[in-house]
Design a protein around this motif. Structure first.
Motif, short mmCIF file in Angstrom:
data_model
loop_
_atom_site.label_atom_id
_atom_site.label_comp_id
_atom_site.label_asym_id
_atom_site.label_seq_id
_atom_site.Cartn_x
_atom_site.Cartn_y
_atom_site.Cartn_z
N PRO A 58 0.81 -1.22 0.00
CA PRO A 58 0.00 0.00 0.00
C PRO A 58 0.85 1.28 0.00
CG PRO A 58 -0.85 -1.55 1.60
CD PRO A 58 0.45 -2.11 1.11
N LYS A 59 2.10 1.18 0.45
CA LYS A 59 2.94 2.37 0.54
C LYS A 59 3.82 2.60 -0.68
CE LYS A 59 3.00 2.71 5.46
NZ LYS A 59 3.57 3.47 6.50
N LYS A 60 4.21 1.52 -1.38
CA LYS A 60 5.06 1.71 -2.55
C LYS A 60 5.07 0.51 -3.48
CE LYS A 60 9.59 0.39 -0.74
NZ LYS A 60 10.94 0.86 -0.48
N SER A 61 5.42 0.80 -4.72
CA SER A 61 5.61 -0.21 -5.76
C SER A 61 7.06 -0.11 -6.20
CB SER A 61 4.69 0.07 -6.94
OG SER A 61 3.36 0.13 -6.53
N GLU A 62 7.71 -1.27 -6.41
CA GLU A 62 9.12 -1.27 -6.76
C GLU A 62 9.38 -2.11 -7.99
OE1 GLU A 62 11.97 -0.78 -2.88
OE2 GLU A 62 11.84 -2.76 -3.78
N TRP A 63 10.20 -1.57 -8.89
CA TRP A 63 10.68 -2.30 -10.05
C TRP A 63 12.19 -2.41 -9.88
CZ3 TRP A 63 6.73 1.09 -10.00
CH2 TRP A 63 5.55 0.74 -10.65
N ARG A 64 12.76 -3.58 -10.20
CA ARG A 64 14.20 -3.81 -10.07
C ARG A 64 14.73 -4.48 -11.34
NH1 ARG A 64 16.33 -4.55 -4.57
NH2 ARG A 64 14.80 -3.73 -3.12
N ASP A 65 15.93 -4.11 -11.72
CA ASP A 65 16.55 -4.80 -12.86
C ASP A 65 17.98 -5.26 -12.55
OD1 ASP A 65 18.14 -2.53 -13.01
OD2 ASP A 65 17.47 -1.93 -15.01
N GLY A 66 18.35 -5.27 -11.28
CA GLY A 66 19.69 -5.70 -10.89
C GLY A 66 20.67 -4.56 -10.69
N SER A 67 20.40 -3.42 -11.30
CA SER A 67 21.28 -2.26 -11.09
C SER A 67 20.50 -1.04 -10.60
CB SER A 67 22.06 -1.92 -12.36
OG SER A 67 21.18 -1.61 -13.41
N VAL A 68 19.23 -0.93 -10.99
CA VAL A 68 18.41 0.20 -10.58
C VAL A 68 17.17 -0.30 -9.84
CG1 VAL A 68 16.97 2.12 -11.42
CG2 VAL A 68 19.14 1.62 -12.54
N ILE A 69 16.83 0.40 -8.77
CA ILE A 69 15.55 0.19 -8.10
C ILE A 69 14.74 1.45 -8.39
CG2 ILE A 69 14.31 -0.15 -5.92
CD1 ILE A 69 17.04 -1.16 -4.76
N MET A 70 13.63 1.28 -9.06
CA MET A 70 12.73 2.41 -9.31
C MET A 70 11.49 2.17 -8.47
SD MET A 70 11.10 3.81 -12.90
CE MET A 70 10.19 2.30 -13.21
N SER A 71 11.14 3.15 -7.64
CA SER A 71 9.97 2.97 -6.78
C SER A 71 9.03 4.16 -6.91
CB SER A 71 10.38 2.76 -5.32
OG SER A 71 11.11 3.86 -4.83
N LEU A 72 7.75 3.83 -6.84
CA LEU A 72 6.70 4.84 -6.80
C LEU A 72 6.11 4.74 -5.40
CD1 LEU A 72 4.89 6.96 -8.13
CD2 LEU A 72 3.42 5.08 -8.92
N GLU A 73 6.28 5.80 -4.63
CA GLU A 73 5.88 5.78 -3.23
C GLU A 73 4.72 6.74 -3.00
OE1 GLU A 73 9.48 6.63 -1.05
OE2 GLU A 73 10.54 4.98 -2.01
N ARG A 74 3.88 6.40 -2.03
CA ARG A 74 2.77 7.28 -1.68
C ARG A 74 3.26 8.34 -0.72
NH1 ARG A 74 -2.15 5.70 -3.57
NH2 ARG A 74 -2.27 3.54 -4.22
N PRO A 75 2.76 9.57 -0.79
CA PRO A 75 1.61 9.93 -1.59
C PRO A 75 1.93 10.07 -3.07
CG PRO A 75 2.28 11.83 -0.28
CD PRO A 75 3.16 10.67 0.12
N LEU A 76 3.09 10.62 -3.47
CA LEU A 76 3.37 10.76 -4.90
C LEU A 76 4.85 11.08 -5.11
CD1 LEU A 76 2.02 10.54 -7.64
CD2 LEU A 76 1.34 12.93 -7.44
N THR A 77 5.70 10.06 -4.91
CA THR A 77 7.15 10.23 -5.05
C THR A 77 7.69 9.15 -5.97
OG1 THR A 77 7.35 11.18 -2.85
CG2 THR A 77 9.34 10.24 -3.79
N LEU A 78 8.53 9.56 -6.90
CA LEU A 78 9.22 8.63 -7.79
C LEU A 78 10.69 8.65 -7.39
CD1 LEU A 78 8.90 6.78 -10.25
CD2 LEU A 78 9.29 8.77 -11.71
N LYS A 79 11.25 7.45 -7.17
CA LYS A 79 12.61 7.38 -6.67
C LYS A 79 13.42 6.40 -7.51
CE LYS A 79 13.40 7.42 -2.17
NZ LYS A 79 13.49 6.97 -0.78
N TYR A 80 14.65 6.80 -7.83
CA TYR A 80 15.61 5.95 -8.54
C TYR A 80 16.79 5.73 -7.61
CZ TYR A 80 13.00 7.76 -12.55
OH TYR A 80 12.00 8.12 -13.42
N THR A 81 17.18 4.47 -7.43
CA THR A 81 18.27 4.14 -6.51
C THR A 81 19.26 3.22 -7.20
OG1 THR A 81 16.72 4.26 -4.65
CG2 THR A 81 18.82 3.15 -4.24
N ASP A 82 20.56 3.52 -7.05
CA ASP A 82 21.61 2.63 -7.53
C ASP A 82 21.68 1.48 -6.53
OD1 ASP A 82 24.21 1.36 -7.69
OD2 ASP A 82 24.86 3.05 -8.92
#
Length: 183
Positions: free
Chosen positions: A130-154
């Motif tokens: 309910p708080k976030k959705s995460e996509w991973r490809d082994g090098s990048v974690i892309m998350s969409l967090e509530r209320p409305l934040t997009l985050k890219y992480t190495d």
């Protein structure tokens, strides 16, 4: 049209072009994007500053937006965005950008629209709560967090920092962890 509205229209158009190009390139090779627009993970502080000044999606004003974080070699750039972003943070470790946090403007986009767009481009998230959705490809974690934040992480840098900051658990924490594992 006034000079101010012409400037705004040019900035809006440039922002939309950058957005379209960035998402098209990322979707074409199947990898998650390493950032937004011209600012991507792995950049040095100086390269990121230059990219932020040139990119019409960000309202970067120069060094007054830069601060030092506690710890060695940690820098944070905090800036406003233009149109689709409220506030943006860029975190560096050892002069390399490893987290990009983009707080989206709720007047322009909503969580459901962003989630749907990300699912259409990158498939279903690897983890969903309910708080976030995460996509991973082994090098990048892309998350969409509530209320409305997009985050890219190495992912590699993030894991290294987590491992280096691990502190020994207390007896109480170990006992609690043991109890939870026994359930």
């Amino acid at each position: 049209m006034t000079v101010g509205s012409n400037f705004f229209c040019r900035k809006l158009f440039a922002c939309l072009v950058v957005l379209t190009l960035a998402w098209t390139v990322a979707a074409a090779d199947g990898a998650l994007p390493g950032g937004y627009g011209s600012v991507v993970l792995g950049m040095s502080v100086d390269t990121a500053k230059n990219a932020l000044q040139e990119d019409p999606a960000y309202g970067y004003r120069g060094d007054r937006d830069v601060s030092l974080l506690p710890g060695e070699n940690r820098v944070l750039i905090s800036t406003t965005g233009v149109l689709f972003f409220d506030e943006c943070w860029f975190q560096f470790d050892k002069d390399r950008l490893y987290i990009i946090t983009l707080n989206l403007n709720p007047q322009q986009v909503d969580y459901a629209s962003v989630f749907k767009s990300l699912c259409n481009k990158y498939g279903q998230p690897d983890s969903l709560s309910p708080k976030k959705s995460e996509w991973r490809d082994g090098s990048v974690i892309m998350s969409l967090e509530r209320p409305l934040t997009l985050k890219y992480t190495d992912e590699r840098v993030f894991q290294e920092l987590q491992e280096s900051s691990n502190v020994e658990l207390t007896k109480e924490e170990k006992t609690r962890q043991s109890f939870l594992e026994s359930l």
